[in-house]
Design a protein around this motif. Structure first.
Motif, PDB file in Angstrom:
ATOM      1  N   TYR A  97      -3.200   1.383  -8.390  1.00  0.00           N
ATOM      2  CA  TYR A  97      -2.228   2.254  -7.761  1.00  0.00           C
ATOM      3  C   TYR A  97      -2.546   2.513  -6.520  1.00  0.00           C
ATOM      4  O   TYR A  97      -4.085   2.674  -6.078  1.00  0.00           O
ATOM      5  CB  TYR A  97      -2.368   3.545  -8.672  1.00  0.00           C
ATOM      6  N   TYR A  98      -1.701   2.528  -5.662  1.00  0.00           N
ATOM      7  CA  TYR A  98      -1.583   2.703  -4.228  1.00  0.00           C
ATOM      8  C   TYR A  98      -0.869   3.944  -3.467  1.00  0.00           C
ATOM      9  O   TYR A  98       0.093   4.047  -4.238  1.00  0.00           O
ATOM     10  CB  TYR A  98      -1.577   1.419  -3.367  1.00  0.00           C
ATOM     11  N   LEU A  99      -1.398   4.486  -2.783  1.00  0.00           N
ATOM     12  CA  LEU A  99      -0.672   5.413  -1.748  1.00  0.00           C
ATOM     13  C   LEU A  99       0.360   4.677  -1.371  1.00  0.00           C
ATOM     14  O   LEU A  99       0.078   3.525  -0.538  1.00  0.00           O
ATOM     15  CB  LEU A  99      -1.509   6.292  -0.770  1.00  0.00           C
ATOM     16  N   ASN A 100       1.616   5.078  -1.078  1.00  0.00           N
ATOM     17  CA  ASN A 100       2.639   4.310  -0.229  1.00  0.00           C
ATOM     18  C   ASN A 100       2.306   3.874   1.008  1.00  0.00           C
ATOM     19  O   ASN A 100       2.474   2.756   1.150  1.00  0.00           O
ATOM     20  CB  ASN A 100       3.964   5.066  -0.277  1.00  0.00           C
ATOM     21  N   SER A 101       1.362   4.794   1.916  1.00  0.00           N
ATOM     22  CA  SER A 101       1.253   4.422   3.371  1.00  0.00           C
ATOM     23  C   SER A 101       0.238   3.398   3.270  1.00  0.00           C
ATOM     24  O   SER A 101      -0.122   2.648   4.463  1.00  0.00           O
ATOM     25  CB  SER A 101       0.961   5.803   3.843  1.00  0.00           C
ATOM     26  N   VAL A 102      -0.543   3.050   2.419  1.00  0.00           N
ATOM     27  CA  VAL A 102      -1.649   2.161   2.382  1.00  0.00           C
ATOM     28  C   VAL A 102      -1.294   0.977   1.526  1.00  0.00           C
ATOM     29  O   VAL A 102      -2.112  -0.292   1.686  1.00  0.00           O
ATOM     30  CB  VAL A 102      -2.901   2.513   1.894  1.00  0.00           C
ATOM     31  N   GLY A 103      -0.357   0.905   0.832  1.00  0.00           N
ATOM     32  CA  GLY A 103       0.277  -0.411   0.320  1.00  0.00           C
ATOM     33  C   GLY A 103       0.438  -1.645   1.200  1.00  0.00           C
ATOM     34  O   GLY A 103       1.097  -1.381   2.160  1.00  0.00           O
ATOM     35  N   GLY A 104      -0.166  -2.741   0.592  1.00  0.00           N
ATOM     36  CA  GLY A 104       0.029  -4.064   1.570  1.00  0.00           C
ATOM     37  C   GLY A 104      -1.295  -4.082   2.645  1.00  0.00           C
ATOM     38  O   GLY A 104      -1.343  -5.173   3.046  1.00  0.00           O
ATOM     39  N   ARG A 105      -1.922  -2.926   2.759  1.00  0.00           N
ATOM     40  CA  ARG A 105      -3.142  -2.875   3.769  1.00  0.00           C
ATOM     41  C   ARG A 105      -4.292  -2.657   3.014  1.00  0.00           C
ATOM     42  O   ARG A 105      -5.372  -3.366   3.689  1.00  0.00           O
ATOM     43  CB  ARG A 105      -2.844  -1.934   4.800  1.00  0.00           C
ATOM     44  N   PHE A 106      -4.367  -1.976   2.012  1.00  0.00           N
ATOM     45  CA  PHE A 106      -5.630  -1.508   1.282  1.00  0.00           C
ATOM     46  C   PHE A 106      -5.685  -2.541  -0.037  1.00  0.00           C
ATOM     47  O   PHE A 106      -4.765  -2.586  -0.621  1.00  0.00           O
ATOM     48  CB  PHE A 106      -5.826  -0.181   1.006  1.00  0.00           C
TER      49      PHE A 106
END
Length: 125
Positions: free
Chosen positions: A59-68
């Protein structure tokens, strides 16, 4: 008792990468859900990434998805967070957390996490 110790924070320029680690000790059974949170002064702590140790769901915070990218190594009792394409708004104290609450659904919600590390600072300029 359970101890979580983070490492790997530091300072980096925007666009750069950092990797965080969190070593867990003192527990008899694995956490059901382990996660990374972050907090800046004056703001609430927010969930960044979480992983269900049972089925591997992430599960990822939207703002870090694809980067973290969150991952864990059971053999090493270690949780990781690889952070790429860092932005100044990623600057925060980063904490790892674990939930040993049976039946609690893994998520980025603050409640349900029983144990916390002391944090490691990430600064992006």
């Amino acid at each position: 008792h359970v101890q979580l110790v983070e490492s790997g924070g530091g300072s980096v320029q925007a666009g750069g990468s950092l990797g965080l680690s969190c070593v867990a000790s003192g527990y008899r059974s694995s956490a059901y859900c382990i996660a990374w949170f972050r907090q800046v002064p004056g703001k609430e702590r927010e969930g960044v990434a979480a992983i269900d140790t049972g089925d591997g769901s992430t599960y990822y915070l939207n703002s870090v998805g694809g980067r973290f990218t969150i991952s864990h190594d059971n053999a090493k009792n270690t949780l990781y967070l690889q952070m790429n394409s860092l932005k100044p708004e990623d600057t925060a104290m980063y904490y790892c957390a674990g939930s040993w609450t049976l039946g609690w659904p893994c998520s980025l919600t603050l409640s349900g996490y029983n144990f916390w590390g002391q944090g490691t600072q990430v600064t992006v300029s």
